[in-house]
Motif scaffolding. Structure first.
Motif, PDB file in Angstrom:
ATOM      1  N   LEU A  87     -29.488   8.376  21.141  1.00  0.00           N
ATOM      2  CA  LEU A  87     -30.482   7.334  21.298  1.00  0.00           C
ATOM      3  C   LEU A  87     -31.776   8.017  21.727  1.00  0.00           C
ATOM      4  O   LEU A  87     -31.908   8.449  22.865  1.00  0.00           O
ATOM      5  CB  LEU A  87     -30.012   6.332  22.347  1.00  0.00           C
ATOM      6  CG  LEU A  87     -30.708   4.989  22.439  1.00  0.00           C
ATOM      7  CD1 LEU A  87     -30.599   4.231  21.128  1.00  0.00           C
ATOM      8  CD2 LEU A  87     -30.094   4.178  23.551  1.00  0.00           C
ATOM      9  N   ALA A  88     -32.696   8.155  20.766  1.00  0.00           N
ATOM     10  CA  ALA A  88     -33.937   8.886  21.036  1.00  0.00           C
ATOM     11  C   ALA A  88     -34.963   7.958  21.671  1.00  0.00           C
ATOM     12  O   ALA A  88     -35.896   7.497  21.031  1.00  0.00           O
ATOM     13  CB  ALA A  88     -34.479   9.497  19.753  1.00  0.00           C
ATOM     14  N   LEU A  89     -34.729   7.661  22.927  1.00  0.00           N
ATOM     15  CA  LEU A  89     -35.633   6.776  23.658  1.00  0.00           C
ATOM     16  C   LEU A  89     -36.011   7.444  24.966  1.00  0.00           C
ATOM     17  O   LEU A  89     -35.243   8.225  25.514  1.00  0.00           O
ATOM     18  CB  LEU A  89     -34.938   5.454  23.985  1.00  0.00           C
ATOM     19  CG  LEU A  89     -34.794   4.416  22.893  1.00  0.00           C
ATOM     20  CD1 LEU A  89     -34.022   3.228  23.446  1.00  0.00           C
ATOM     21  CD2 LEU A  89     -36.139   3.962  22.373  1.00  0.00           C
ATOM     22  N   GLU A  90     -37.177   7.126  25.455  1.00  0.00           N
ATOM     23  CA  GLU A  90     -37.543   7.607  26.779  1.00  0.00           C
ATOM     24  C   GLU A  90     -37.677   6.431  27.724  1.00  0.00           C
ATOM     25  O   GLU A  90     -38.239   5.405  27.375  1.00  0.00           O
ATOM     26  CB  GLU A  90     -38.854   8.388  26.718  1.00  0.00           C
ATOM     27  CG  GLU A  90     -38.655   9.755  26.109  1.00  0.00           C
ATOM     28  CD  GLU A  90     -39.782  10.707  26.440  1.00  0.00           C
ATOM     29  OE1 GLU A  90     -40.429  10.512  27.484  1.00  0.00           O
ATOM     30  OE2 GLU A  90     -40.003  11.628  25.644  1.00  0.00           O
ATOM     31  N   PHE A  91     -37.101   6.608  28.893  1.00  0.00           N
ATOM     32  CA  PHE A  91     -37.213   5.566  29.904  1.00  0.00           C
ATOM     33  C   PHE A  91     -38.120   6.093  31.006  1.00  0.00           C
ATOM     34  O   PHE A  91     -37.667   6.753  31.936  1.00  0.00           O
ATOM     35  CB  PHE A  91     -35.838   5.195  30.448  1.00  0.00           C
ATOM     36  CG  PHE A  91     -34.907   4.683  29.389  1.00  0.00           C
ATOM     37  CD1 PHE A  91     -35.007   3.366  28.959  1.00  0.00           C
ATOM     38  CD2 PHE A  91     -33.978   5.507  28.803  1.00  0.00           C
ATOM     39  CE1 PHE A  91     -34.164   2.889  27.968  1.00  0.00           C
ATOM     40  CE2 PHE A  91     -33.132   5.036  27.805  1.00  0.00           C
ATOM     41  CZ  PHE A  91     -33.231   3.723  27.391  1.00  0.00           C
ATOM     42  N   GLY A  92     -39.396   5.812  30.831  1.00  0.00           N
ATOM     43  CA  GLY A  92     -40.381   6.356  31.755  1.00  0.00           C
ATOM     44  C   GLY A  92     -40.201   5.887  33.183  1.00  0.00           C
ATOM     45  O   GLY A  92     -40.520   6.599  34.116  1.00  0.00           O
ATOM     46  N   GLY A  93     -39.663   4.704  33.338  1.00  0.00           N
ATOM     47  CA  GLY A  93     -39.516   4.134  34.670  1.00  0.00           C
ATOM     48  C   GLY A  93     -38.265   4.574  35.395  1.00  0.00           C
ATOM     49  O   GLY A  93     -37.990   4.109  36.491  1.00  0.00           O
ATOM     50  N   LEU A  94     -37.502   5.471  34.755  1.00  0.00           N
ATOM     51  CA  LEU A  94     -36.234   5.887  35.330  1.00  0.00           C
ATOM     52  C   LEU A  94     -36.466   6.957  36.394  1.00  0.00           C
ATOM     53  O   LEU A  94     -36.458   8.145  36.114  1.00  0.00           O
ATOM     54  CB  LEU A  94     -35.341   6.428  34.215  1.00  0.00           C
ATOM     55  CG  LEU A  94     -33.830   6.435  34.437  1.00  0.00           C
ATOM     56  CD1 LEU A  94     -33.290   5.038  34.672  1.00  0.00           C
ATOM     57  CD2 LEU A  94     -33.148   7.060  33.246  1.00  0.00           C
ATOM     58  N   LYS A  95     -36.665   6.519  37.606  1.00  0.00           N
ATOM     59  CA  LYS A  95     -36.975   7.458  38.696  1.00  0.00           C
ATOM     60  C   LYS A  95     -36.174   7.081  39.940  1.00  0.00           C
ATOM     61  O   LYS A  95     -35.918   5.900  40.192  1.00  0.00           O
ATOM     62  CB  LYS A  95     -38.467   7.387  39.046  1.00  0.00           C
ATOM     63  CG  LYS A  95     -39.380   7.792  37.910  1.00  0.00           C
ATOM     64  CD  LYS A  95     -40.264   8.965  38.315  1.00  0.00           C
ATOM     65  CE  LYS A  95     -40.772   9.722  37.098  1.00  0.00           C
ATOM     66  NZ  LYS A  95     -41.562   8.886  36.177  1.00  0.00           N
ATOM     67  N   VAL A  96     -35.807   8.089  40.700  1.00  0.00           N
ATOM     68  CA  VAL A  96     -35.198   7.836  41.997  1.00  0.00           C
ATOM     69  C   VAL A  96     -36.329   7.653  42.998  1.00  0.00           C
ATOM     70  O   VAL A  96     -37.150   8.547  43.156  1.00  0.00           O
ATOM     71  CB  VAL A  96     -34.287   9.008  42.430  1.00  0.00           C
ATOM     72  CG1 VAL A  96     -33.672   8.735  43.805  1.00  0.00           C
ATOM     73  CG2 VAL A  96     -33.193   9.258  41.405  1.00  0.00           C
ATOM     74  N   PRO A  97     -36.392   6.508  43.637  1.00  0.00           N
ATOM     75  CA  PRO A  97     -37.507   6.273  44.572  1.00  0.00           C
ATOM     76  C   PRO A  97     -37.453   7.265  45.727  1.00  0.00           C
ATOM     77  O   PRO A  97     -36.360   7.642  46.152  1.00  0.00           O
ATOM     78  CB  PRO A  97     -37.271   4.848  45.087  1.00  0.00           C
ATOM     79  CG  PRO A  97     -36.191   4.277  44.245  1.00  0.00           C
ATOM     80  CD  PRO A  97     -35.465   5.397  43.592  1.00  0.00           C
ATOM     81  N   PRO A  98     -38.637   7.688  46.201  1.00  0.00           N
ATOM     82  CA  PRO A  98     -38.650   8.582  47.358  1.00  0.00           C
ATOM     83  C   PRO A  98     -37.920   7.901  48.514  1.00  0.00           C
ATOM     84  O   PRO A  98     -38.032   6.692  48.688  1.00  0.00           O
ATOM     85  CB  PRO A  98     -40.145   8.750  47.678  1.00  0.00           C
ATOM     86  CG  PRO A  98     -40.894   8.040  46.623  1.00  0.00           C
ATOM     87  CD  PRO A  98     -39.946   7.212  45.813  1.00  0.00           C
ATOM     88  N   GLY A  99     -37.174   8.653  49.261  1.00  0.00           N
ATOM     89  CA  GLY A  99     -36.410   8.034  50.345  1.00  0.00           C
ATOM     90  C   GLY A  99     -34.984   7.749  49.941  1.00  0.00           C
ATOM     91  O   GLY A  99     -34.146   7.458  50.774  1.00  0.00           O
ATOM     92  N   GLN A 100     -34.705   7.796  48.627  1.00  0.00           N
ATOM     93  CA  GLN A 100     -33.321   7.574  48.196  1.00  0.00           C
ATOM     94  C   GLN A 100     -32.737   8.788  47.500  1.00  0.00           C
ATOM     95  O   GLN A 100     -31.615   8.755  46.988  1.00  0.00           O
ATOM     96  CB  GLN A 100     -33.265   6.359  47.260  1.00  0.00           C
ATOM     97  CG  GLN A 100     -33.515   5.068  47.998  1.00  0.00           C
ATOM     98  CD  GLN A 100     -33.031   3.858  47.231  1.00  0.00           C
ATOM     99  OE1 GLN A 100     -32.035   3.914  46.538  1.00  0.00           O
ATOM    100  NE2 GLN A 100     -33.754   2.768  47.350  1.00  0.00           N
ATOM    101  N   SER A 101     -33.516   9.863  47.437  1.00  0.00           N
ATOM    102  CA  SER A 101     -33.056  11.045  46.712  1.00  0.00           C
ATOM    103  C   SER A 101     -32.054  11.877  47.510  1.00  0.00           C
ATOM    104  O   SER A 101     -31.435  12.781  46.965  1.00  0.00           O
ATOM    105  CB  SER A 101     -34.251  11.917  46.330  1.00  0.00           C
ATOM    106  OG  SER A 101     -34.888  12.391  47.509  1.00  0.00           O
ATOM    107  N   GLN A 102     -31.884  11.550  48.806  1.00  0.00           N
ATOM    108  CA  GLN A 102     -30.903  12.214  49.656  1.00  0.00           C
ATOM    109  C   GLN A 102     -30.997  13.731  49.578  1.00  0.00           C
ATOM    110  O   GLN A 102     -29.988  14.437  49.523  1.00  0.00           O
ATOM    111  CB  GLN A 102     -29.499  11.750  49.284  1.00  0.00           C
ATOM    112  CG  GLN A 102     -29.340  10.248  49.484  1.00  0.00           C
ATOM    113  CD  GLN A 102     -28.086   9.709  48.827  1.00  0.00           C
ATOM    114  OE1 GLN A 102     -26.985  10.003  49.263  1.00  0.00           O
ATOM    115  NE2 GLN A 102     -28.256   8.929  47.777  1.00  0.00           N
ATOM    116  N   GLY A 103     -32.219  14.223  49.549  1.00  0.00           N
ATOM    117  CA  GLY A 103     -32.437  15.655  49.546  1.00  0.00           C
ATOM    118  C   GLY A 103     -32.389  16.303  48.170  1.00  0.00           C
ATOM    119  O   GLY A 103     -32.624  17.490  48.025  1.00  0.00           O
TER     120      GLY A 103
END
Ligand SMILES: [Zn+2]
Ligand SMILES: [Zn+2]
Length: 136
Positions: A87-103
């Motif tokens: 599936l050649a799609l980009e999900f630009g909004g796919l981000k781990v919010p700061p504070g939830q990246s657990q390092g």
């Protein structure tokens, strides 16, 4: 060894089905009768380590091999037959919010869309064994 590796690479190249090692072996054997499943496994692991192909566990029960390593893409997976498509799609909004990246410093994300492929989807409501067998 080099000829066998080329054979495996040729089989995989342009294959959109994301074959399992067994499927690669079946196809490779048509070109090279003497190739063994063990050798195919070894070559696939080598190619994956070199980054020439990707080894994917998409929850289909077998590791699937993907020659498409040049373009970021996601996957469609049939939960009935295990069919995999790119599936050649980009999900630009796919981000781990700061504070939830657990390092974690996140470098990439893959999305797996699960459902039923055209062959596995009943054409009429009320799936039954007869409706299914028509498509085999
Ligand atoms: Zn299917
Ligand atoms: Zn893929």
């Amino acid at each position: 060894m080099t000829a066998q590796r080329q054979c495996v690479f040729r089989v995989l190249h342009g294959d959109v089905t994301h074959p399992s090692a067994e499927a690669v072996y079946e196809a490779a054997r048509e070109e090279m009768e003497t190739i063994s499943l063990k050798t195919v496994y070894m070559i696939l692991n080598e190619l994956a380590e070199m980054g020439e192909i990707a080894a994917l566990d998409l929850g289909t029960g077998t590791v699937r091999f993907d020659p498409n390593v040049d373009t970021t893409h996601h996957h469609l997976v049939c939960r009935s037959c295990g069919k995999v498509r790119d599936l050649a799609l980009e999900f630009g909004g796919l981000k781990v919010p700061p504070g939830q990246s657990q390092g974690f410093e996140v470098r990439s994300a893959e999305v797996v869309f699960r459902g039923l492929c055209a062959q596995c989807r009943p054409t009429r409501p009320g799936p039954g064994p007869r409706a299914k067998s028509r498509h085999r």
